[in-house]
Design an enzyme around this catalytic site. Structure first.
Site, PDB file in Angstrom:
ATOM      1  N   HIS A 192       2.205   0.324 -13.149  1.00  0.00           N
ATOM      2  CA  HIS A 192       2.617  -0.872 -13.595  1.00  0.00           C
ATOM      3  C   HIS A 192       4.102  -0.379 -13.322  1.00  0.00           C
ATOM      4  O   HIS A 192       4.453   0.329 -13.813  1.00  0.00           O
ATOM      5  CB  HIS A 192       2.252  -1.293 -14.840  1.00  0.00           C
ATOM      6  CG  HIS A 192       3.047  -2.700 -15.091  1.00  0.00           C
ATOM      7  ND1 HIS A 192       2.743  -3.790 -14.889  1.00  0.00           N
ATOM      8  CD2 HIS A 192       4.028  -2.741 -16.041  1.00  0.00           C
ATOM      9  CE1 HIS A 192       3.308  -4.739 -15.307  1.00  0.00           C
ATOM     10  NE2 HIS A 192       4.284  -4.266 -15.899  1.00  0.00           N
TER      11      HIS A 192
ATOM     12  N   ASN B 260      -4.405   2.281 -13.489  1.00  0.00           N
ATOM     13  CA  ASN B 260      -3.495   1.320 -13.003  1.00  0.00           C
ATOM     14  C   ASN B 260      -2.071   1.962 -12.980  1.00  0.00           C
ATOM     15  O   ASN B 260      -1.801   2.634 -13.737  1.00  0.00           O
ATOM     16  CB  ASN B 260      -3.503   0.034 -13.621  1.00  0.00           C
ATOM     17  CG  ASN B 260      -2.698  -1.086 -13.055  1.00  0.00           C
ATOM     18  OD1 ASN B 260      -2.676  -1.191 -12.054  1.00  0.00           O
ATOM     19  ND2 ASN B 260      -2.243  -1.606 -13.975  1.00  0.00           N
TER      20      ASN B 260
ATOM     21  N   MET C  55      -3.571  -7.050  -7.425  1.00  0.00           N
ATOM     22  CA  MET C  55      -2.862  -8.120  -7.977  1.00  0.00           C
ATOM     23  C   MET C  55      -3.911  -9.054  -8.754  1.00  0.00           C
ATOM     24  O   MET C  55      -3.577 -10.523  -8.423  1.00  0.00           O
ATOM     25  CB  MET C  55      -1.962  -8.896  -7.127  1.00  0.00           C
ATOM     26  CG  MET C  55      -0.566  -8.056  -6.694  1.00  0.00           C
ATOM     27  SD  MET C  55       0.098  -7.106  -7.956  1.00  0.00           S
ATOM     28  CE  MET C  55       0.921  -8.564  -8.501  1.00  0.00           C
TER      29      MET C  55
ATOM     30  N   GLY D 297       0.768  -1.131  -0.014  1.00  0.00           N
ATOM     31  CA  GLY D 297      -0.186  -0.125  -0.083  1.00  0.00           C
ATOM     32  C   GLY D 297       0.806   1.298  -0.124  1.00  0.00           C
ATOM     33  O   GLY D 297       0.362   2.252   0.426  1.00  0.00           O
ATOM     34  N   SER D 298       2.268   1.360  -0.314  1.00  0.00           N
ATOM     35  CA  SER D 298       2.948   2.329  -0.557  1.00  0.00           C
ATOM     36  C   SER D 298       2.282   3.435  -1.609  1.00  0.00           C
ATOM     37  O   SER D 298       2.352   4.547  -1.136  1.00  0.00           O
ATOM     38  CB  SER D 298       4.377   2.181  -0.614  1.00  0.00           C
ATOM     39  OG  SER D 298       4.476   1.692  -1.896  1.00  0.00           O
ATOM     40  N   ASN D 299       2.001   2.993  -2.663  1.00  0.00           N
ATOM     41  CA  ASN D 299       1.047   3.891  -3.460  1.00  0.00           C
ATOM     42  C   ASN D 299      -0.277   4.673  -3.117  1.00  0.00           C
ATOM     43  O   ASN D 299      -0.426   5.600  -3.065  1.00  0.00           O
ATOM     44  CB  ASN D 299       0.822   3.334  -4.988  1.00  0.00           C
ATOM     45  CG  ASN D 299       2.151   3.187  -5.467  1.00  0.00           C
ATOM     46  OD1 ASN D 299       2.481   4.145  -6.296  1.00  0.00           O
ATOM     47  ND2 ASN D 299       2.736   2.029  -5.658  1.00  0.00           N
TER      48      ASN D 299
HETATM   49  C1  GRF Z   1       3.799  -1.281  -7.380  1.00  0.00           C
HETATM   50  O1  GRF Z   1       5.136  -1.452  -7.626  1.00  0.00           O
HETATM   51  C2  GRF Z   1       3.006  -1.402  -8.460  1.00  0.00           C
HETATM   52  O2  GRF Z   1       3.717  -0.866  -9.760  1.00  0.00           O
HETATM   53  C3  GRF Z   1       2.620  -2.645  -8.865  1.00  0.00           C
HETATM   54  O3  GRF Z   1       2.507  -3.224  -7.408  1.00  0.00           O
HETATM   55  C4  GRF Z   1       3.435  -2.418  -6.422  1.00  0.00           C
HETATM   56  C5  GRF Z   1       2.640  -1.999  -5.565  1.00  0.00           C
HETATM   57  O4  GRF Z   1       3.169  -1.573  -4.396  1.00  0.00           O
HETATM   58  N1  GRF Z   1       1.394  -2.881  -9.375  1.00  0.00           N
HETATM   59  P1  GRF Z   1       2.491  -0.860  -3.258  1.00  0.00           P
HETATM   60  O5  GRF Z   1       1.430  -1.974  -2.552  1.00  0.00           O
HETATM   61  O6  GRF Z   1       1.723   0.186  -3.731  1.00  0.00           O
HETATM   62  O7  GRF Z   1       3.540  -0.663  -2.141  1.00  0.00           O
END
Ligand code: GRF
Length: 213
Positions: free
Chosen positions: A134, A132, A115, A37-39
């Protein structure tokens, strides 16, 4: 002395911030995440920093152990577990996702490390409003192991891509990309860390751009 903590620098909820322009309503986001969940956190932080005029209405996660849920709790954002193992098909899972997003008045769906392969049920319910991220420069290195593939291929530059979601996995109109060099002494971990720095930078910006299209 106050002990250091891993909490967000401010415990202000991103939802409590005023919009950048009071004449423009904040984007109503629903975030889908399977992992760390860092994004998700980068988007919440961008909202607090007033770099993105949005509100995260709900986080949906499919993995009971997803750290993203803990982050949502710290940000006081509602989190809903929809465990894919409880559903008989992708369509059934996506039906529950669409219902949950609608229940939370969501208009934009943000796949931040989601995922699961999504179906037309979700894509058509939020036409051109599913986004999304990627970890490669699409159209190179699609799929779940993009960083490993780029590393193994020996390319000198990889990166990350934010795009609108279409039925074909990791396809769809590209909104924003950032390039990341692969350095001679990189490991998979150091490369992933540098890609994620760029992901966190471009994802909120790309969401804002998508809303202006
Ligand atoms: C990210 O690298 C994204 O590009 C990929 O999954 C990862 C998720 O990272 N689809 P986080 O859970 O947001 O840390």
């Amino acid at each position: 002395m106050i002990a250091a903590s891993n909490d967000p620098p401010s415990l202000i909820s991103p939802n409590s911030e005023l919009p950048l322009n009071p004449d423009i309503a904040p984007l109503k986001l629903g975030v889908l995440a399977s992992g760390s969940g860092s994004n998700f956190e980068a988007i919440a932080q961008a909202i607090v920093n007033r770099q993105l005029n949005a509100k995260i209405h709900v986080l949906i996660y499919n993995n009971p152990n997803a750290k993203a849920a803990e982050r949502a709790a710290r940000w006081h954002i509602p989190a809903v577990l929809l465990n894919h193992r409880d559903f008989t098909s992708r369509e059934a899972l996506d039906g529950a996702i669409v219902q949950t997003l609608s229940d939370h008045d969501v208009e934009w769906v943000i796949m931040a490390g989601w995922m699961r392969i999504v179906t037309n049920g979700l894509i058509n319910a939020f036409r051109d409003r599913v986004i999304n991220i990627h970890p490669s420069l699409l159209p190179s290195f699609k799929g779940a192991h993009a960083i490993q593939q780029a590393f193994d291929a020996g390319v000198k530059i990889t990166g990350c891509t934010v795009h609108l979601v279409r039925l074909e996995v990791d396809s769809g109109p590209i909104l924003m990309q950032a390039a990341v060099p692969i350095l001679p002494d990189d490991t998979l971990e150091t490369l992933q860390t540098r890609i994620q720095v760029q992901e966190h930078r471009i994802f909120p910006r790309a969401i804002a751009i998508a809303a202006q299209l």
